[in-house]
Design an enzyme around this catalytic site. Structure first.
Site, PDB file in Angstrom:
ATOM      1  N   LYS A  96      87.627  37.853   1.022  1.00 26.69           N
ATOM      2  CA  LYS A  96      87.636  38.469  -0.491  1.00 26.69           C
ATOM      3  C   LYS A  96      86.122  38.559  -0.980  1.00 26.69           C
ATOM      4  CE  LYS A  96      91.965  39.250  -1.544  1.00 26.69           C
ATOM      5  NZ  LYS A  96      92.509  40.436  -1.368  1.00 26.69           N
TER       6      LYS A  96
ATOM      7  N   TYR B 116      93.088  28.422   0.430  1.00 26.58           N
ATOM      8  CA  TYR B 116      92.671  30.051   0.251  1.00 26.58           C
ATOM      9  C   TYR B 116      91.572  30.367   1.354  1.00 26.58           C
ATOM     10  CZ  TYR B 116      92.667  34.645  -1.565  1.00 26.58           C
ATOM     11  OH  TYR B 116      92.925  36.133  -1.826  1.00 26.58           O
TER      12      TYR B 116
HETATM   13  P1  NAD Z   1     102.133  41.911  -1.442  1.00 23.78           P
HETATM   14  O1  NAD Z   1     102.726  41.092  -0.109  1.00 23.78           O
HETATM   15  O2  NAD Z   1     103.302  42.271  -2.134  1.00 23.78           O
HETATM   16  O3  NAD Z   1     101.167  42.955  -0.873  1.00 23.78           O
HETATM   17  C1  NAD Z   1     100.498  42.613   0.001  1.00 23.78           C
HETATM   18  C2  NAD Z   1     100.429  43.883   1.141  1.00 23.78           C
HETATM   19  O4  NAD Z   1      99.419  43.950   2.012  1.00 23.78           O
HETATM   20  C3  NAD Z   1     101.886  44.141   1.693  1.00 23.78           C
HETATM   21  O5  NAD Z   1     102.242  45.231   1.016  1.00 23.78           O
HETATM   22  C4  NAD Z   1     101.596  44.323   3.030  1.00 23.78           C
HETATM   23  O6  NAD Z   1     102.431  45.045   3.857  1.00 23.78           O
HETATM   24  C5  NAD Z   1     100.007  44.649   3.031  1.00 23.78           C
HETATM   25  N1  NAD Z   1      99.486  44.345   4.503  1.00 23.78           N
HETATM   26  C6  NAD Z   1      99.370  43.304   5.313  1.00 23.78           C
HETATM   27  N2  NAD Z   1      98.790  43.400   6.394  1.00 23.78           N
HETATM   28  C7  NAD Z   1      98.772  44.881   6.425  1.00 23.78           C
HETATM   29  C8  NAD Z   1      98.070  45.711   7.440  1.00 23.78           C
HETATM   30  N3  NAD Z   1      97.650  45.149   8.702  1.00 23.78           N
HETATM   31  N4  NAD Z   1      98.282  47.246   7.461  1.00 23.78           N
HETATM   32  C9  NAD Z   1      98.549  47.529   5.940  1.00 23.78           C
HETATM   33  N5  NAD Z   1      99.261  46.878   5.059  1.00 23.78           N
HETATM   34  C10 NAD Z   1      98.876  45.290   5.447  1.00 23.78           C
HETATM   35  O7  NAD Z   1     101.567  40.769  -2.281  1.00 23.78           O
HETATM   36  P2  NAD Z   1     100.394  41.048  -3.499  1.00 23.78           P
HETATM   37  O8  NAD Z   1     100.272  39.687  -4.246  1.00 23.78           O
HETATM   38  O9  NAD Z   1     101.006  42.448  -4.253  1.00 23.78           O
HETATM   39  O10 NAD Z   1      98.925  41.498  -2.743  1.00 23.78           O
HETATM   40  C11 NAD Z   1      98.258  42.548  -3.021  1.00 23.78           C
HETATM   41  C12 NAD Z   1      96.850  42.307  -3.038  1.00 23.78           C
HETATM   42  O11 NAD Z   1      96.607  41.596  -4.552  1.00 23.78           O
HETATM   43  C13 NAD Z   1      96.244  41.488  -2.136  1.00 23.78           C
HETATM   44  O12 NAD Z   1      95.061  41.984  -1.812  1.00 23.78           O
HETATM   45  C14 NAD Z   1      96.062  40.025  -2.692  1.00 23.78           C
HETATM   46  O13 NAD Z   1      95.016  39.396  -1.968  1.00 23.78           O
HETATM   47  C15 NAD Z   1      95.614  40.655  -4.113  1.00 23.78           C
HETATM   48  N6  NAD Z   1      95.648  39.459  -5.035  1.00 23.78           N
HETATM   49  C16 NAD Z   1      97.186  38.901  -5.062  1.00 23.78           C
HETATM   50  C17 NAD Z   1      97.235  37.741  -5.952  1.00 23.78           C
HETATM   51  C18 NAD Z   1      98.605  36.821  -6.092  1.00 23.78           C
HETATM   52  O14 NAD Z   1      98.431  35.876  -6.781  1.00 23.78           O
HETATM   53  N7  NAD Z   1      99.592  37.500  -5.755  1.00 23.78           N
HETATM   54  C19 NAD Z   1      96.173  37.368  -6.904  1.00 23.78           C
HETATM   55  C20 NAD Z   1      94.964  38.199  -6.793  1.00 23.78           C
HETATM   56  C21 NAD Z   1      94.779  39.127  -5.891  1.00 23.78           C
HETATM   57  O1  0WE Z   2      95.542  36.993  -1.655  1.00 23.17           O
HETATM   58  C1  0WE Z   2      96.432  36.187  -1.649  1.00 23.17           C
HETATM   59  C2  0WE Z   2      97.371  35.922  -0.777  1.00 23.17           C
HETATM   60  C3  0WE Z   2      97.009  36.626   0.710  1.00 23.17           C
HETATM   61  C4  0WE Z   2      97.722  36.155   1.924  1.00 23.17           C
HETATM   62  C5  0WE Z   2      98.992  35.723   1.890  1.00 23.17           C
HETATM   63  C6  0WE Z   2      99.685  35.144   2.944  1.00 23.17           C
HETATM   64  C7  0WE Z   2     100.845  34.566   3.226  1.00 23.17           C
HETATM   65  C8  0WE Z   2     101.740  34.704   4.473  1.00 23.17           C
HETATM   66  C9  0WE Z   2      97.139  36.602   3.029  1.00 23.17           C
HETATM   67  N1  0WE Z   2      97.978  36.079   4.194  1.00 23.17           N
HETATM   68  C10 0WE Z   2      98.976  35.548   4.359  1.00 23.17           C
HETATM   69  N2  0WE Z   2      99.695  35.250   5.216  1.00 23.17           N
HETATM   70  C11 0WE Z   2     100.782  34.751   5.559  1.00 23.17           C
HETATM   71  O2  0WE Z   2     101.059  34.491   6.569  1.00 23.17           O
HETATM   72  N3  0WE Z   2      96.647  35.427  -2.894  1.00 23.17           N
HETATM   73  C12 0WE Z   2      95.616  35.615  -3.977  1.00 23.17           C
HETATM   74  C13 0WE Z   2      97.517  34.682  -3.393  1.00 23.17           C
HETATM   75  C14 0WE Z   2      97.302  33.282  -3.107  1.00 23.17           C
HETATM   76  O3  0WE Z   2      97.250  33.038  -1.724  1.00 23.17           O
HETATM   77  C15 0WE Z   2      96.973  31.644  -1.681  1.00 23.17           C
HETATM   78  C16 0WE Z   2      96.671  31.332  -2.995  1.00 23.17           C
HETATM   79  C17 0WE Z   2      97.060  32.271  -3.845  1.00 23.17           C
HETATM   80  C18 0WE Z   2      96.699  32.308  -5.214  1.00 23.17           C
HETATM   81  C19 0WE Z   2      96.699  30.780  -0.663  1.00 23.17           C
HETATM   82  C20 0WE Z   2      96.191  29.433  -0.902  1.00 23.17           C
HETATM   83  C21 0WE Z   2      95.908  29.056  -2.236  1.00 23.17           C
HETATM   84  C22 0WE Z   2      96.050  30.038  -3.492  1.00 23.17           C
END
Ligand code: NAD
Ligand code: 0WE
Length: 256
Positions: free
Chosen positions: A163, A156
């Site tokens: 974060k 991560y």
């Molecule tokens: P997702 O890919 O659906 O959403 C991520 C969003 O970030 C996308 O809509 C993308 O367009 C947007 N984004 C990236 N770069 C951008 C930029 N320059 N300008 C505007 N938008 C931009 O994935 P998600 O998992 O729904 O992620 C949403 C949030 O939840 C993130 O902050 C992620 O860190 C957080 N989160 C995700 C998880 C998980 O396991 N999926 C867990 C905890 C927190």
């Molecule tokens: O916040 C996230 C993911 C955020 C994210 C994911 C990507 C994938 C594609 C940010 N940048 C990128 N760039 C890319 O090119 N999560 C909480 C999901 C997540 O991501 C991980 C996790 C978990 C959970 C990455 C490593 C280990 C665990």
């Protein structure tokens, strides 16, 4: 009668129907909120527009959060269309793929800046623009974070550092905006299979690891984040601000 009848909400971060921001949107819409959406780039517009129109949203705007002009245009339009704003959802994160694969110590200056800009600073910029539209209406802002800010989650990396900055920003924003009656919170969600989680090495193994150890002995889904977001952004969360609420089946309380 909905919990959010007449409320206006701006949603940043829908990429597709698996996005956490979309699950939040469905929860807010079900309680009567009117929603505006932004998308990052034309490719995502093709996904976001039909979803937004499907729930009757008329305001669908481009917003790459690294571009100040795009952020400004969004809030100018929201002011024109609605005259104010009640809820803002920030669900945006990005780091370079190699920075989520190589050791953290290898993170480049540019990679560090990019992750911080998109994933942490963007909340500050959006909050600054949203606050004047929320004054006098008891607004609520919400962002999404992950336990990788508190503990080392292998790979991560720079996202964990971003974060941590995001969570600290929630507290400083809550302090700044509290006197205007605006609340600022974060949900720390457990891992969910979304676009942002696709291509992450061993994500399946990570889901399994969490479901074996979390007190509830399962993973969470995006609808559960949606329900918590609804609570925090509604009258039910009226005394909660500066908080990071874990929606993770209890995983983060464990020491082993
Ligand atoms: P997702 O890919 O659906 O959403 C991520 C969003 O970030 C996308 O809509 C993308 O367009 C947007 N984004 C990236 N770069 C951008 C930029 N320059 N300008 C505007 N938008 C931009 O994935 P998600 O998992 O729904 O992620 C949403 C949030 O939840 C993130 O902050 C992620 O860190 C957080 N989160 C995700 C998880 C998980 O396991 N999926 C867990 C905890 C927190
Ligand atoms: O916040 C996230 C993911 C955020 C994210 C994911 C990507 C994938 C594609 C940010 N940048 C990128 N760039 C890319 O090119 N999560 C909480 C999901 C997540 O991501 C991980 C996790 C978990 C959970 C990455 C490593 C280990 C665990």
């Amino acid at each position: 009668m909905g919990l959010l009848d007449g409320k206006k909400a701006a949603i940043f971060g829908v990429a597709n129907d698996r996005s956490i921001a979309w699950a939040i949107s469905e929860a807010l819409h079900a309680e009567g909120a009117e929603l505006a959406f932004t998308f990052a780039g034309e490719i995502l517009e093709k996904r976001v527009r039909p979803l937004a129109e499907g729930i009757g949203s008329r305001i669908i705007l481009p917003c790459d959060v690294t571009k100040d002009e795009e952020i400004e245009k969004v809030f100018t339009r929201l002011k024109q269309e609605w005259g104010g704003l009640d809820i803002m959802i920030h669900a945006i994160a990005f780091a370079n793929k190699e920075d989520l694969a190589n050791p953290y110590v290898q993170t480049s200056r540019h990679g560090f800046h990019l992750a911080m800009d998109v994933s942490a600073y963007s909340m500050v910029a959006l909050a600054r623009h949203a606050a004047p539209l929320m004054e006098g209406r008891g607004g609520s802002m919400l962002t999404l974070t992950y336990m990788g800010s508190e503990k080392v989650i292998p790979n991560y990396n720079v996202m964990g550092v971003a974060k941590a900055a995001l969570e600290a920003s929630v507290r400083y924003l809550a302090h700044d905006l509290g006197p205007k009656g605006i609340r600022v919170n974060a949900i720390s969600a457990g891992p969910i299979r979304t676009l942002a989680a696709s291509g992450i090495a061993d994500f399946k193994e990570m889901l399994h690891h969490v479901s074996e150890r979390a007190p509830l002995k399962r993973n969470i889904d995006a609808t559960e984040v949606g329900k918590t977001a609804l609570f925090l952004c509604s009258e039910w969360g009226s005394a909660i601000t500066g908080e990071v609420l874990h929606v993770d089946a209890g995983y983060s309380i464990m020491g082993k």
